[in-house]
Write a protein that holds these residues in place. Structure first.
Motif, PDB file in Angstrom:
ATOM      1  N   ARG A 159     -52.153   4.197   2.672  1.00  0.00           N
ATOM      2  CA  ARG A 159     -51.996   4.400   1.428  1.00  0.00           C
ATOM      3  C   ARG A 159     -50.950   3.170   0.556  1.00  0.00           C
ATOM      4  NH1 ARG A 159     -56.012   5.755   0.417  1.00  0.00           N
ATOM      5  NH2 ARG A 159     -56.355   4.864   2.315  1.00  0.00           N
ATOM      6  N   LEU A 160     -49.993   2.793   1.565  1.00  0.00           N
ATOM      7  CA  LEU A 160     -49.164   1.971   0.927  1.00  0.00           C
ATOM      8  C   LEU A 160     -49.925   0.530   0.842  1.00  0.00           C
ATOM      9  CD1 LEU A 160     -45.985   2.383   3.295  1.00  0.00           C
ATOM     10  CD2 LEU A 160     -46.204   3.142   0.751  1.00  0.00           C
ATOM     11  N   GLU A 207     -52.046   0.487  -2.570  1.00  0.00           N
ATOM     12  CA  GLU A 207     -51.010   0.513  -3.811  1.00  0.00           C
ATOM     13  C   GLU A 207     -50.292  -0.833  -3.906  1.00  0.00           C
ATOM     14  OE1 GLU A 207     -51.091   2.739  -5.999  1.00  0.00           O
ATOM     15  OE2 GLU A 207     -52.020   4.158  -4.758  1.00  0.00           O
ATOM     16  N   VAL A 226     -45.280   5.498  -1.993  1.00  0.00           N
ATOM     17  CA  VAL A 226     -46.483   5.710  -2.889  1.00  0.00           C
ATOM     18  C   VAL A 226     -46.335   5.928  -4.326  1.00  0.00           C
ATOM     19  CG1 VAL A 226     -48.873   6.688  -3.230  1.00  0.00           C
ATOM     20  CG2 VAL A 226     -48.253   6.104  -0.828  1.00  0.00           C
TER      21      VAL A 226
END
Length: 211
Positions: free
Chosen positions: A107-108, A111, A8
């Protein structure tokens, strides 16, 4: 596997570096995230990085549990008066490890997908680490559309990456670059042109029927 926060952080740093080279006009260009400019997406990523398990509950309550309203309020909260101000805020959060109550690989997704929402309309290209995109795509494939994933969009399809030794699912084939598969699974029909195969029509129906 690599620690998710290392991946991240790398994406946050890479996007901040890309944004640093933009003109003011490019900051105001439409992104691939419906209704948001590049500047709006950057502000959303600041808000997202600052989200906590308790904070998201409070934010949703303020938005009367309307997810879109909550996102718009987050953009308004963290969008600076100038691109430079927002970029500074983005750089401040590159190392944060707070998260809403969701699997960490989400979260990946945030992003990479939002990174592409910004880069693609501006003609910018990033060579993403394979692990980052693979984990983001795997998360989206097992997560319902109602929870921000893309599981229903690819029902009955076999996705084949043309730039990695990877395939997902059973059924009619759709092939293309790993990042483009992730974008389409995540609801970005703009990336359909990167894909091919007899399952394209079915995938288009999945996009229109579950977006």
């Amino acid at each position: 596997m690599t620690d998710v926060w290392e991946l991240v952080r790398a994406e946050r740093e890479a996007l901040a570096d890309d944004l640093a080279g933009l003109t003011d006009e490019q900051w105001e260009a439409p992104s691939w995230c419906g209704g948001w400019t590049v500047h709006d997406v950057a502000a959303h990523l600041v808000d997202n990085a600052r989200t906590t398990r308790i904070g998201i509950v409070l934010a949703m309550a303020r938005a009367r549990f309307d997810f879109d309203r909550q996102n718009d309020q987050g953009v308004a909260r963290w969008k600076g008066a100038t691109p430079a101000e927002t970029l500074g805020r983005l750089r401040e959060v590159v190392g944060r490890t707070t998260t809403p109550p969701a699997p960490l690989d989400s979260r990946l997704v945030e992003e990479v997908v939002h990174g592409e929402d910004v880069r693609r309309p501006l003609g910018l290209v990033r060579d993403y680490p394979s692990e980052t995109v693979e984990r983001a795509l795997a998360h989206q494939l097992r997560t319902s559309v109602g929870l921000g994933g893309g599981k229903q969009r690819v029902a009955g399809l076999r996705l084949v990456a043309t730039d990695a030794d990877l395939s997902y699912g059973d059924g009619v084939e759709v092939s293309g670059p790993l990042v483009s598969l992730l974008m389409v699974v995540s609801g970005r029909g703009q990336a359909l042109g990167d894909l091919s195969g007899p399952g394209i029509g079915r995938l288009e129906q999945g996009l229109s029927g579950s977006s």
